[in-house]
Motif scaffolding. Structure first.
Motif, PDB file in Angstrom:
ATOM      1  N   TYR A 160      17.481  25.180 -76.570  1.00 32.10           N
ATOM      2  CA  TYR A 160      17.446  26.638 -76.397  1.00 32.10           C
ATOM      3  C   TYR A 160      16.780  27.334 -77.574  1.00 32.10           C
ATOM      4  N   THR A 166      12.139  27.170 -75.067  1.00 33.33           N
ATOM      5  CA  THR A 166      12.429  28.147 -74.002  1.00 33.33           C
ATOM      6  C   THR A 166      11.291  29.139 -73.781  1.00 33.33           C
ATOM      7  N   ILE A 173      16.534  29.741 -67.652  1.00 31.44           N
ATOM      8  CA  ILE A 173      17.430  29.373 -68.764  1.00 31.44           C
ATOM      9  C   ILE A 173      18.876  29.419 -68.299  1.00 31.44           C
TER      10      ILE A 173
END
Length: 205
Positions: free
Chosen positions: A105, A110, A118
């Motif tokens: 993350y 991302t 996500i």
């Protein structure tokens, strides 16, 4: 040193009536927060749990510290708050899983994903921790509301955490408070020796 009712799972160790409070402000995409979370889990949390050295003396509160310069920080914290709602007994376990998977993350991994993608990724991680019959409830809590700018079902819980940090002047993670005051001496690099000495000096047996 208090929590609104929906955030009671953020008390991850100790008893509600314990006279001392240790607040830990951590961000799920902060490497130093991950390091401290592991130390808290293995060295500190057991001391405050039933049968521990300081059972009944200290309650440990996990304060979610969103750092907006990390683009996925808000989304990971929303996921933790959703778990706190649907499976409160697994909040800390899911938090540790987020820390273990935090590099997924980070900003670059991302950067090619939409917020919805996500959230779906976070749902898959949650499904490895929470009961299967709670996964859809988890997803529902992270679904955008009908209002164009209304957030999700746990947005108010997120706001509470952010406002609490702001009013206490918390700027970075990890940061710890002891009985409401910033304990600048606490470091993510602390081990058994440092934590034992700190607690021994702070707690009257």
């Amino acid at each position: 040193m208090t929590l609104q009712p929906s955030l009671r799972p953020l008390m991850v160790a100790g008893r509600p009536d314990a006279p001392n409070t240790l607040d830990i402000f951590l961000d799920f995409v902060c490497p130093y927060s991950a390091k401290m979370a592991r130390t808290i889990d293995t060295l500190v949390k057991p001391k405050f749990s039933p049968g521990g050295e300081y059972d009944g003396k200290v309650k440990l509160l996990f304060r979610l510290q969103v750092q907006p310069w990390h683009s996925a920080s808000t989304l990971t914290h929303e996921a933790a708050l959703a778990v706190a709602r649907v499976s409160p007994e697994n909040f800390w376990k899911f938090s540790l899983a987020l820390f273990e998977h935090q590099d997924e993350y980070f900003d670059i991994p991302t950067s090619h994903l939409t917020p919805l993608q996500i959230r779906e990724k976070l749902a898959k991680l949650a499904a490895t921790i929470i009961p299967a019959d709670k996964v859809e409830q988890f997803k529902d809590l992270l679904a955008l509301k009908s209002s164009p700018n209304g957030g999700v079902a746990v947005t108010d819980d997120l706001k509470y955490n952010i406002k609490y940090a702001r009013q206490n002047g918390i700027h970075v993670s990890p940061t710890c408070l002891w009985d409401g005051l910033v304990a600048n001496e606490i470091s993510s690099g602390w081990g058994e020796k440092e934590w034992s000495e700190f607690l021994k000096n702070k707690i009257a047996i």
